[in-house]
Design a protein around this motif. Structure first.
Motif, PDB file in Angstrom:
ATOM      1  N   GLN A  86       0.460  -1.207   0.603  1.00 42.86           N
ATOM      2  CA  GLN A  86      -0.048   0.145   0.267  1.00 42.86           C
ATOM      3  C   GLN A  86       0.860   1.221   0.042  1.00 42.86           C
ATOM      4  O   GLN A  86      -0.211   2.489  -0.038  1.00 42.86           O
ATOM      5  CB  GLN A  86      -0.955   0.381   1.201  1.00 42.86           C
ATOM      6  N   GLN A 119      -5.368   2.791 -11.732  1.00 41.65           N
ATOM      7  CA  GLN A 119      -6.430   3.415 -11.922  1.00 41.65           C
ATOM      8  C   GLN A 119      -7.635   1.389 -12.149  1.00 41.65           C
ATOM      9  O   GLN A 119      -8.349   1.944 -11.581  1.00 41.65           O
ATOM     10  CB  GLN A 119      -6.542   3.577 -13.626  1.00 41.65           C
ATOM     11  N   THR A 120      -6.722   0.851 -12.612  1.00 39.30           N
ATOM     12  CA  THR A 120      -7.549  -0.651 -13.045  1.00 39.30           C
ATOM     13  C   THR A 120      -7.007  -1.281 -11.184  1.00 39.30           C
ATOM     14  O   THR A 120      -8.061  -2.187 -11.263  1.00 39.30           O
ATOM     15  CB  THR A 120      -6.632  -1.402 -13.754  1.00 39.30           C
ATOM     16  N   SER A 121      -6.028  -1.050 -10.948  1.00 36.07           N
ATOM     17  CA  SER A 121      -5.906  -1.666  -9.452  1.00 36.07           C
ATOM     18  C   SER A 121      -6.492  -1.419  -8.432  1.00 36.07           C
ATOM     19  O   SER A 121      -6.967  -1.851  -6.889  1.00 36.07           O
ATOM     20  CB  SER A 121      -4.765  -2.080  -9.017  1.00 36.07           C
ATOM     21  N   GLY A 122      -7.334  -0.417  -8.190  1.00 35.30           N
ATOM     22  CA  GLY A 122      -7.879   0.900  -7.408  1.00 35.30           C
ATOM     23  C   GLY A 122      -7.332   1.488  -6.353  1.00 35.30           C
ATOM     24  O   GLY A 122      -7.329   2.416  -5.019  1.00 35.30           O
ATOM     25  N   GLY A 123      -5.547   1.239  -7.106  1.00 35.57           N
ATOM     26  CA  GLY A 123      -4.724   2.072  -5.915  1.00 35.57           C
ATOM     27  C   GLY A 123      -4.109   3.398  -6.085  1.00 35.57           C
ATOM     28  O   GLY A 123      -5.073   4.470  -6.627  1.00 35.57           O
ATOM     29  N   THR A 124      -3.037   4.099  -5.270  1.00 30.85           N
ATOM     30  CA  THR A 124      -3.063   5.435  -4.853  1.00 30.85           C
ATOM     31  C   THR A 124      -1.239   5.545  -5.674  1.00 30.85           C
ATOM     32  O   THR A 124      -1.425   4.755  -5.849  1.00 30.85           O
ATOM     33  CB  THR A 124      -3.067   6.155  -3.866  1.00 30.85           C
TER      34      THR A 124
END
Length: 334
Positions: A86, A119-124
C-alpha cells in the motif's frame, strides 16, 4: 511571469539565445528563440533577434508564459512488478521506455503505464512529483534498464526522497564498456554539469560543475576490446555514469552520445542500445523500517551481447576472487 536582470561586468559578448540557454536550464534554446522573436524577451526594452550580442550593463526582460498543465492519461503498457504494497511499488524498467512525459514523449511513458495500473487496481500514487512525475523519486534514462521504486503515498515519497538525499540508498549498476580500464578498480572524481556548448550533454566543460564520484570494479575482461564493469555511484548526477566512464576512455557500449560510432559495433557484434543496467536497489521501507533489497539480472539484449563476447571475440577473463567488494553507495538519478 516577468523576470529582469542586468548583464554583469566581465561577461563576454555572445549571442542572446546562447547566453539564455546556458542560464535558463529549464527552457530549451529553440523555445527561447521563439520567445525572442515574439518580443517576449527584450534587451534594454528593445525587440532584438536571437543572434543579438549581449554586453555588460544590458538589461534583459523576460516574459515567459506559464506552461499549461498536462493531462496525462493511463495507458495499458505491461509492467514487470517485483513488489507492491500500500506504500510503494518496485518494478523492473525495460530498456527503450521513457520514464515521464516530456516534449517529444507525451505518451507511451512509464508514468502512463503506472497511471493505468493504479486506475485499474484501485491503488493510489504520490502527488508530490506533480502531474508530470507522479510517484517518481528517481529515474533512469530511456535506454537504461533496471530496478526502480515508485511511491504510492506522499509520506512514502518524502521518506524515500530523504534517503536519496542522504545517500543511504544502495544502488549497483553494471555496464559493458568499450576497451578495458587499466586498473581493476578505481574511483572517478569528476565534477560535471550541463555542457556549455551542447545542452543535451553533460561534461566537465560546464559553467555549473557539481561534485560527482563513481567507484568502479572490472568484473570481467574480454581481451582488449570490452569489459563487464560494476558501478557504485556515490553521487547522483544526470548522465553521471555515462560521462565518468567516457572520461576514462572507456564509454559504455551503445552510448553514441558519449562514445561516438565506434561503440555501436564491436567486431561482428552489433550493440542495440546503451549497455547499462540498474541491477540492485536497496532502501529502508518507509512504513515498516525494514531494509529491503531488490536485484534483477541484466536483460536479454544485454546478456546476448555479453555472451557474444564470451563466445565469438575472446574467452572472458574472470577477475581474481575477492576483487569485487560488497560496496554500497547511493545515487539520486542516473
Amino acid at each position: 511571469m516577468i523576470t529582469e536582470f542586468i548583464i554583469t561586468a566581465g561577461e563576454q559578448p555572445k549571442r542572446l539565445d546562447l547566453f539564455l540557454a546556458n542560464r535558463e536550464r529549464d527552457v530549451s534554446r529553440s523555445a527561447l528563440q521563439r520567445l525572442i522573436e515574439l518580443g517576449r524577451i527584450r534587451v534594454n526594452e528593445q525587440t532584438v533577434k536571437p543572434s543579438h550580442k549581449i554586453k555588460p550593463g544590458d538589461r534583459i526582460t523576460m516574459d515567459v508564459p506559464k506552461p499549461e498543465p498536462l493531462s496525462i492519461k493511463g495507458e495499458a503498457i505491461p509492467l514487470e512488478i517485483m513488489f507492491e504494497d500500500q506504500f510503494l511499488l518496485v518494478l523492473n524498467k525495460p530498456p527503450g521506455i521513457v520514464v515521464h512525459p516530456a516534449p517529444g514523449n507525451w505518451t507511451g511513458t512509464l508514468v502512463n503505464a503506472l497511471l493505468h495500473h493504479f486506475q485499474t487496481s484501485g491503488g493510489t500514487i504520490s502527488t508530490i512529483g506533480g502531474k508530470e512525475r507522479p510517484g517518481l523519486v528517481h529515474r533512469l534514462d530511456k535506454e537504461t534498464s533496471g530496478v526502480m521504486v515508485i511511491t504510492k503515498t506522499d509520506t512514502a515519497h518524502r521518506s524515500l526522497a530523504a534517503q536519496f538525499k542522504l545517500h543511504t540508498i544502495t544502488r549497483v549498476y553494471e555496464a559493458l564498456v568499450w576497451g578495458v580500464p587499466k586498473k581493476g578498480r578505481g574511483l572517478i572524481e569528476l565534477a560535471i554539469g550541463r555542457d556549455s556548448k551542447d545542452r543535451k550533454k553533460f561534461s566537465s566543460r560546464t559553467t555549473s560543475p557539481k561534485e560527482s564520484v563513481t567507484e568502479y570494479v572490472v568484473e570481467r575482461r574480454y581481451g582488449k576490446v570490452a569489459a563487464h564493469v560494476l558501478l557504485y555511484p556515490q553521487t547522483g548526477r544526470t548522465h553521471q555514469l555515462r560521462v565518468h566512464l567516457a572520461s576514462l576512455g572507456h564509454p559504455i557500449l551503445g552510448d553514441h552520445t558519449y562514445g561516438g560510432r565506434k561503440v555501436c559495433m564491436v567486431g561482428d557484434v552489433e550493440i542495440p542500445r546503451v549497455m547499462l543496467h540498474a541491477r540492485t536497489l536497496g532502501f529502508t521501507h518507509p512504513a515498516t523500517g525494514h531494509v529491503e533489497d531488490f536485484m534483477k539480472p541484466m536483460p536479454g539484449d544485454m546478456e546476448r551481447v555479453r555472451q557474444a563476447f564470451e563466445q565469438r571475440i575472446i574467452p572472458g577473463e574472470k577477475m581474481p576472487q575477492g576483487a569485487v567488494a560488497d560496496i554500497h553507495f547511493a545515487e539520486d538519478a542516473c
